[in-house]
Scaffold this motif. Structure first.
Motif, short mmCIF file in Angstrom:
data_model
loop_
_atom_site.label_atom_id
_atom_site.label_comp_id
_atom_site.label_asym_id
_atom_site.label_seq_id
_atom_site.Cartn_x
_atom_site.Cartn_y
_atom_site.Cartn_z
N VAL A 13 0.89 -1.15 0.00
CA VAL A 13 0.00 0.00 0.00
C VAL A 13 0.92 1.20 0.00
CG1 VAL A 13 -1.70 1.32 1.28
CG2 VAL A 13 -1.84 -1.15 1.23
N GLU A 14 0.73 2.06 -0.96
CA GLU A 14 1.68 3.16 -1.13
C GLU A 14 1.68 4.07 0.10
OE1 GLU A 14 4.68 4.76 -2.99
OE2 GLU A 14 3.51 3.07 -3.71
N CYS A 62 1.35 13.36 -6.53
CA CYS A 62 1.31 11.91 -6.49
C CYS A 62 1.86 11.33 -7.79
CB CYS A 62 -0.15 11.50 -6.32
SG CYS A 62 -0.38 9.76 -6.27
N GLY A 63 2.76 10.37 -7.64
CA GLY A 63 3.30 9.71 -8.82
C GLY A 63 2.42 8.56 -9.28
N ILE A 64 1.32 8.34 -8.59
CA ILE A 64 0.48 7.18 -8.88
C ILE A 64 -0.71 7.56 -9.75
CG2 ILE A 64 -0.94 5.39 -7.81
CD1 ILE A 64 0.99 5.96 -5.33
N PRO A 66 -1.30 10.91 -11.17
CA PRO A 66 -1.17 12.32 -11.57
C PRO A 66 -2.22 12.73 -12.60
CG PRO A 66 0.61 11.00 -12.52
CD PRO A 66 -0.10 10.14 -11.53
N LEU A 111 -3.02 -2.57 -13.09
CA LEU A 111 -1.93 -2.73 -12.13
C LEU A 111 -2.46 -3.36 -10.85
CD1 LEU A 111 1.02 -2.13 -11.20
CD2 LEU A 111 0.15 0.01 -10.27
N HIS A 112 -3.56 -2.84 -10.36
CA HIS A 112 -4.09 -3.34 -9.10
C HIS A 112 -4.48 -4.81 -9.21
CE1 HIS A 112 -6.87 -4.15 -5.80
NE2 HIS A 112 -6.16 -3.26 -5.15
N ARG A 386 -9.54 5.28 -7.83
CA ARG A 386 -9.87 4.89 -6.46
C ARG A 386 -11.16 5.53 -5.94
NH1 ARG A 386 -5.21 5.31 -8.06
NH2 ARG A 386 -3.76 3.61 -7.73
N ARG A 448 -6.18 -3.39 0.94
CA ARG A 448 -5.82 -3.39 -0.49
C ARG A 448 -7.05 -3.39 -1.40
NH1 ARG A 448 -1.11 -6.51 0.49
NH2 ARG A 448 -2.06 -8.52 0.13
N ASP A 451 -7.56 -0.20 -2.74
CA ASP A 451 -6.46 0.34 -3.56
C ASP A 451 -6.07 1.74 -3.09
OD1 ASP A 451 -4.55 0.48 -5.52
OD2 ASP A 451 -5.92 1.00 -7.13
N PRO A 452 -5.83 1.92 -1.79
CA PRO A 452 -5.58 3.30 -1.34
C PRO A 452 -4.28 3.86 -1.86
CG PRO A 452 -5.13 1.75 0.43
CD PRO A 452 -5.74 0.95 -0.69
#
Lengths: 484, 154
Positions: A13-14, A62-64, A66, A111-112, A386, A448, A451-452
C-alpha cells in the motif's frame, strides 16, 4: 495484559499507513485504527500561483494518479475560465480528456488486479509474502503476468499520447486540451501489431473477468464473506443514471440502494459534504451533512460506482454489470472484496470506451479550447480509479490561487477502510497470542481492496520497510519486527 | 546493434527526488551531441511492472534514482534480479523489475543502479545546491562508463 499491535507501514500500500490493533486484557480486539499520514501541505503550496499552472502543479501530489489530479484541476479551471461545468468544452477538448482518463483507469486498475489482487487470489491470503507478488504470478501463470504488464503499458501509452509526456503532462488546460491525437497514434492503438491494440486489450479485459468469476465460483467464502458490512456509496453518475467516470452529477445511495443524495450539481458539494477531524488521524473523515458525522460516511471507488449507476453504456461491460447486479439481487453489494469484480468491469468498460473514442475523428481535428466569462471560483470532480476526487479553487483579480481544497479518493474511503480493518481484526485476532503472517496479511488484503493511495510521491531509495511494533497497555514496546 | 538505456526515475516536483530524471535528461543531451545513437534515455515518476517489457529490448540498462541512503555522493553498482524485494503497492524496485523481466522473457540485460545522494524533498522543482554537486559527479562518471561500454561493444 492489554496490548497494542502496530503494523507499519502496510506493505503493497503506497505511503506509510499504519494499523494499530488494541487488544484488551481478555485477548479480545477492542479497537482498530488505520492511521494514514495525509499530506495537506499541497493546498497551501499552490496559493499565490497563477491558476493556469494548477493542472501541471497538482501532478506533483502523487506519482500514482497524476492524471486524475491533472484532469480534476483542469475541470475546476474550466469553470473559472467560463468554459462551463462539464458540458461546455469543444467535442475535441472533452473527448481527448476522456481518452486520457480511460487510459488512466485502464492502466491503474490493471496494475491493481494483476500486480496486487491476483497474487492473493492465486496463492491464498496466508501464503508466503515473498512469492505473493507478480513474479510469483509469472511463475505460476505466465500469460496472466504478461497480460498485466502489457495492459499497463497500453494505458500508459494512451496517457502519453494525450497528455504529451509521462511526467508532468500538459494536455489538459483550462477550457480544453492543447493538442489533437496524431493519426499515427490513432492507427497504432486501433490496429497495432498484436498484442498492443485495442481489440486485444478488450479481449484480455474479458479474460481477466473470466479468471475472476471462475475464482469466485470456487472461493465464495473469500469473495463474499471475507468482509461484509453496511455502507452508503457515493459517485458521479451521468444525468440519465449511466456509469460515467469523467463527468456527471453526485449521487449517493444507502446500503439498501435507496437514493440519499439526489443527483446534485457538484459545484454545490459544500452544501452536502463536510469533513470531520479526529484526534488520532491526520486524514479527515468526509460525511454527508444531512446524515450527520456518525451515520453519514460513505464508500467511493469501483464498488460504489457499480452500486450507484443504473447501467453502463458499453455493451460488453453492461452484460457484466447485469451479472454483477443479478448476483447481488439488484441491491448494492456491501462486500468490499467485490471491489475486485467491479474494478474488472471498469477495465472492460474503459477499453470499450477507448475504442469508441479512437474511432472518433473529433480527436484528430476541431477546436481545442472554449473560453467564456471568467469567474473567481471553480470546482472539478472526477471519478479517479480509487473513487471520487474533488478539486476546489478560488482566485483573485490577479489570477492567483487564493484557496485550494482537495478531497482525494482515499480520504473519502477513510471510514470504510477502518470498518474493513476492524471487521477482519476482530475475526482473525481475537484470542490469538501471536500475530501470524497470514493474519497480518488478512488486514492488508482488506485495505488493499480499496487500492488506497497514500500521497507518497517521494520514493527515494532506502524507504518502505515493513515494521511491526507490539506495545503493551502502558505504551511500552514489547516487540518490534522489521521486514525489508 | 546493441542498445543501452539510461532510465531516470523520481518526481522532479519534489526537489532532489528529481535527480534521476535530470541525470537521464542530461545524458540524453550528451548522447545527442556526440551522436551516440545506441544510447537511449527514458524517465518516469517511478518504476512499474511494464518496465520489465522495456528492459527486454536493451543489452544494458542503467537505472538512476535519488537516494536517502548513507552514501557520500553517488553509488554505482551492478544489479541482480531480486525476487524477495518487499515492494510497495504502486512502484517497484529496479531489482524486482529485473526479476520480472527474467521470469517473463527468460533473459535480462546487464543492469546497473546509480544512486545519487539527495538532501531536500519539498514541493519545488529546484535541485538543492549540495545535490547538484553530486549530480555533476555522477554525470562525469556515467559518461565515462557509457563510452567504455560503447567501445567494448563496438
Amino acid at each position: 495484559m492489554g496490548q497494542k499491535i502496530t503494523i507499519e507501514p502496510v506493505t503493497r500500500v503506497e505511503g506509510h499507513g499504519k494499523v494499530t490493533i488494541h487488544i484488551d486484557n481478555d485477548g479480545k480486539v477492542n479497537q482498530t485504527r488505520l492511521h494514514i499520514v495525509e499530506f495537506r501541505g499541497f493546498e497551501r503550496f499552490v496559493q499565490g500561483r497563477p491558476y493556469w499552472e494548477a493542472p501541471v502543479l497538482v501532478q506533483r501530489l502523487c506519482g500514482i494518479c497524476p492524471v486524475s489530479h491533472h484532469l480534476a484541476a483542469a475541470k475546476a479551471l474550466d469553470v473559472i475560465v467560463g468554459a462551463g461545468t462539464g458540458q461546455g468544452l469543444t467535442p475535441t477538448g472533452e473527448k481527448m480528456r476522456r481518452l486520457m482518463h480511460y487510459g488512466q483507469i485502464f492502466q491503474s486498475h490493471s496494475l491493481h488486479f494483476f500486480h496486487l489482487a491476483s497474487p492473493d487470489l492465486l496463492f491464498g491470503i496466508d501464503s508466503n509474502p515473498l512469492t505473493r507478488n507478480i513474479i510469483g504470478v509469472a511463475l505460476a501463470n505466465k500469460d496472466l503476468a504478461v497480460q498485466g504488464v502489457m495492459m499497463r503499458k497500453f494505458g500508459q501509452e494512451i496517457i502519453e499520447a494525450t497528455a504529451g509526456k509521462k511526467i508532468h503532462g500538459t494536455g489538459a488546460i483550462p477550457g480544453g486540451i492543447n493538442k489533437h491525437l496524431s493519426a499515427g497514434d490513432k492507427e497504432k492503438f486501433l490496429n497495432g501489431k498484436d498484442p498492443m491494440n485495442i481489440d486485444n486489450m478488450i479481449s484480455w479485459a474479458q479474460d481477466a473477468l473470466e479468471f475472476f468469476k471462475d475464482y469466485h465460483t470456487k472461493n465464495k467464502a473469500i469473495i463474499d464473506q471475507f468482509i461484509d458490512f453496511p455502507s452508503s456509496y457515493l459517485s458521479l453518475v451521468r444525468k440519465d443514471g449511466a456509469l460515467d467516470l469523467y463527468h456527471g452529477v453526485l449521487r449517493a445511495v444507502d446500503t439498501d440502494g435507496k437514493i440519499i443524495l439526489h443527483d446534485v450539481d457538484y459545484q454545490n458539494y459544500l452544501k452536502y459534504i463536510d469533513e470531520e477531524v479526529r484526534s488520532w488521524s491526520y486524514m479527515k473523515f468526509p460525511y454527508l451533512k444531512e446524515m450527520g458525522k456518525s451515520a453519514g460516511w460513505y464508500t467511493v471507488g469501483p464498488l460504489a460506482r457499480m452500486n450507484t449507476a443504473e447501467f453502463i453504456d458499453t455493451p460488453l461491460a453492461q452484460k457484466e454489470f447485469e451479472l454483477f447486479k443479478s448476483y447481488n439481487n439488484g441491491k448494492p453489494s456491501n462486500k468490499p472484496m467485490h471491489m475486485h469484480w467491479a474494478r474488472l468491469i471498469e477495465i472492460l468498460h474503459s477499453a470499450e470506451k477507448m475504442k469508441e473514442l479512437l474511432n472518433d475523428n473529433d480527436l484528430l481535428e476541431g477546436e481545442l479550447v472554449t473560453k467564456g466569462t471568467k469567474k473567481n471560483e471553480g470546482i472539478g470532480l472526477i471519478e479517479a480509479p480509487r473513487g471520487t476526487l474533488f478539486h476546489h479553487y478560488k482566485i483573485n483579480d490577479s489570477d492567483q490561487i487564493t484557496m485550494c481544497n482537495l478531497i482525494v479518493s482515499t480520504t473519502n474511503n477513510n471510514q470504510p477502510m477502518n470498518e474493513a480493518v476492524n471487521q477482519v481484526a476482530v475475526r482473525e485476532m481475537n484470542d490469538q497470542k501471536e500475530i501470524s503472517e497470514g493474519m497480518m496479511n488478512a488486514v492488508e488484503v482488506a485495505i488493499r481492496a480499496y487500492d488506497p493511495c497514500l500521497s507518497c510521491a517521494t520514493h527515494a531509495l532506502g524507504q518502505m520497510p515493513l515494521e511491526i511494533t507490539l506495545v503493551d497497555h502502558k505504551n511500552k514496546i514489547i516487540d518490534k519486527k522489521r521486514n525489508r | 546493434m546493441k542498445k543501452i538505456l539510461v532510465y531516470g526515475y523520481g518526481n522532479p516536483g519534489r526537489q532532489d527526488d528529481g535527480l534521476g530524471v535530470l541525470l537521464a535528461e542530461k545524458i540524453g543531451d550528451w548522447a545527442k551531441k556526440n551522436n551516440y545513437a545506441r544510447i537511449h534515455t527514458d524517465t518516469n515518476y517511478q518504476l512499474n511492472i511494464e518496465d520489465a517489457y522495456e528492459l527486454n529490448n536493451y543489452n544494458a540498462v542503467i537505472f538512476a534514482d535519488a537516494s536517502v541512503e548513507e552514501i557520500d555522493t553517488f553509488l554505482f553498482e551492478p544489479l541482480k534480479p531480486d525476487f524477495k524485494t518487499n515492494f510497495s503497492m504502486h512502484s517497484v524496485s529496479p531489482a524486482f523489475i529485473l526479476g520480472l523481466c527474467q521470469e517473463m522473457y527468460k533473459d535480462f540485460p546487464d543492469t546497473f543502479l546509480l544512486h545519487i545522494k539527495g538532501f531536500e524533498w519539498e514541493f519545488m522543482e529546484e535541485i538543492s545546491e549540495k545535490a547538484v554537486k553530486n549530480l555533476d559527479l555522477a554525470l562525469e562518471f556515467l559518461t565515462a562508463f557509457l563510452e567504455s561500454l560503447l567501445k567494448k561493444n563496438s
